[in-house]
Design an enzyme around this catalytic site. Structure first.
Site, PDB file in Angstrom:
ATOM      1  N   HIS A   1       2.053  -4.553   6.488  1.00  0.00           N
ATOM      2  CA  HIS A   1       0.761  -3.960   6.827  1.00  0.00           C
ATOM      3  C   HIS A   1       0.580  -2.592   6.170  1.00  0.00           C
ATOM      4  O   HIS A   1       0.995  -1.576   6.726  1.00  0.00           O
ATOM      5  CB  HIS A   1       0.629  -3.824   8.350  1.00  0.00           C
ATOM      6  CG  HIS A   1       0.457  -5.122   9.049  1.00  0.00           C
ATOM      7  ND1 HIS A   1      -0.773  -5.570   9.502  1.00  0.00           N
ATOM      8  CD2 HIS A   1       1.335  -6.094   9.357  1.00  0.00           C
ATOM      9  CE1 HIS A   1      -0.626  -6.758  10.073  1.00  0.00           C
ATOM     10  NE2 HIS A   1       0.654  -7.094   9.991  1.00  0.00           N
TER      11      HIS A   1
ATOM     12  N   GLU B   1      -2.109  -0.928   5.958  1.00  0.00           N
ATOM     13  CA  GLU B   1      -3.033  -0.069   6.729  1.00  0.00           C
ATOM     14  C   GLU B   1      -2.271   0.767   7.749  1.00  0.00           C
ATOM     15  O   GLU B   1      -2.741   1.813   8.191  1.00  0.00           O
ATOM     16  CB  GLU B   1      -4.110  -0.911   7.415  1.00  0.00           C
ATOM     17  CG  GLU B   1      -3.738  -1.505   8.753  1.00  0.00           C
ATOM     18  CD  GLU B   1      -2.717  -2.623   8.648  1.00  0.00           C
ATOM     19  OE1 GLU B   1      -2.074  -2.937   9.654  1.00  0.00           O
ATOM     20  OE2 GLU B   1      -2.564  -3.187   7.544  1.00  0.00           O
TER      21      GLU B   1
ATOM     22  N   CYS C   1      -0.024 -10.039   5.039  1.00  0.00           N
ATOM     23  CA  CYS C   1       0.570 -10.755   6.166  1.00  0.00           C
ATOM     24  C   CYS C   1       0.213 -12.250   6.108  1.00  0.00           C
ATOM     25  O   CYS C   1       0.701 -12.970   5.260  1.00  0.00           O
ATOM     26  CB  CYS C   1       0.159 -10.103   7.471  1.00  0.00           C
ATOM     27  SG  CYS C   1       1.267 -10.487   8.838  1.00  0.00           S
TER      28      CYS C   1
END
Length: 385
Positions: free
Chosen positions: A359, A361, A269
């Protein structure tokens, strides 16, 4: 900037009037949701149908007023397991139909109560579809939410919105990052040490690395290159975060020092934008950005298409049709968004460094991109070998 007025339990704010005012003069009227008061920020919309708790606590949303495109919000309440940081970071919250009663076995309190407890001013009962279409057509812009029984006139509210700071040119990462370094230990056998520069990191990110045997040293956004190398890292990570990457001169210089040394590097990001700048590319503000958990991205190194979680209003300006020469060797765009061809990833061909704009995660989901943490592990294994 938020100013809230806390009420008693008997003074439920659902009946209090609220007004949302955009900087171009469009006005929406509804009811207060969360704290009663005044707040300003950048109006953006998120397309996720779930994961509102992770969205609210994502530091990348600092100084943004988030409009939820899903009509029903708050159905599962708020629990103590899913926050991505220690507080709610959004500047304001906009929903159409808030849940009257949350229902989930993990719920501890309602979303309305949590917003009020943390002083987050919101508005409900407005046509969020019309607001989203307006932002898609006109672009993200400054906004104010005003609630309570004594509201200013429309001209005064509009003038206050137009005096609020813009997101372009905002340097915000140090405001949300940790002030003190801390360590997230590896789960199971420790295999690697990673220095993670916190520009607004989400809690799930070091956890995903810890699952892979990585001891993560999370460092403040102000950490120097010397601070990074002091932990003797096998790899260096640059996190997500809020603000305009054009202001992030310090993280760019730290990353350039890491690239110069040749330590394996991974950014997500904001970290992707920092890598772009470190390589000599520019950045620019998107019209309304990518926010949500349903964004299609193609990994050009494999041809695979992933559905991914996004939260960014800026992008890297790099050529997608050729390999570029940079001060650190050849670089190419590794990922692109299939909706608008925005750069979603970079990789160096002569040094162990790569980044993605989204992202991996994935809190909240999906988990299509979790392999990127394994790719980071592979870089560190290759460097050690």
């Amino acid at each position: 900037m938020t100013t809230s007025i806390q009420g008693t339990a008997s003074q439920r704010h659902k009946a209090a009037p609220a007004v949302l005012v955009l900087e171009d003069g469009r006005i929406f009227r509804g009811r207060a949701y969360g704290a009663v008061g005044v707040t300003f920020g950048e109006a953006v919309f998120s397309t996720g149908m779930t994961g509102y708790q992770e969205t609210l606590t994502d530091p990348s949303y600092h100084r943004q007023v988030v409009v939820m495109t899903a009509p029903h919000v708050g159905n599962t309440g708020v629990n103590d397991e899913d926050p991505e940081s220690k507080q709610i970071w959004v500047a304001g919250y906009v929903v159409r139909d808030p849940a009257r009663v949350p229902s989930n076995w993990r719920s501890r309190r309602s979303l309305d109560d949590e917003l009020r407890a943390q002083g987050v001013v919101g508005i409900s009962g407005i046509d969020t579809r019309a607001l989203t279409r307006h932002l898609r057509e006109r672009g993200a812009m400054r906004v104010g939410i005003f609630s309570g029984n004594a509201l200013p006139d429309e001209g005064t509210m509009l003038a206050e919105v137009r005096q609020a700071p813009e997101m372009k040119g905002a340097d915000l990462s140090a405001e949300v990052a940790t002030k003190e370094a801390y360590v997230v230990p590896a789960i199971g056998e420790k295999k690697f040490t990673v220095a993670a520069v916190d520009l607004g990191i989400k809690g799930m990110t070091p956890h995903r690395m810890a699952e892979r045997g990585i001891e993560v040293h999370v460092l403040p956004a102000t950490a120097s290159a010397e601070d990074v190398f002091a932990v003797n890292p096998d790899g260096v990570f640059f996190s997500n975060g809020p603000g305009d990457p054009a202001t992030a001169d310090h993280p760019v210089s730290v990353m350039q020092a890491v690239l110069e040394r040749g330590t394996p590097l991974f950014g997500i990001c904001f970290g992707n934008q920092i890598l772009g700048r470190a390589l000599g590319f520019g950045t620019y503000k998107l019209k309304y950005g990518h926010r949500g958990i349903n964004q299609p991205v193609q990994d050009r190194t494999t041809g695979k298409v992933e559905v991914t979680a996004h939260n960014h209003g800026f992008a890297v300006d790099a050529p997608t049709d050729k390999v570029s020469d940079t001060p650190f060797g050849r670089a190419e765009v590794s990922h692109v968004c299939l909706n608008d061809n925005v750069v979603e990833g970079l990789q160096l061909l002569d040094k162990p460094a790569f980044s993605v704009q989204y992202h991996p995660e994935a809190a909240a989901g999906p988990h299509d991109a979790a392999y990127l943490f394994d790719r980071f592990v592979s870089l560190m294994e290759g460097q050690r070998a």
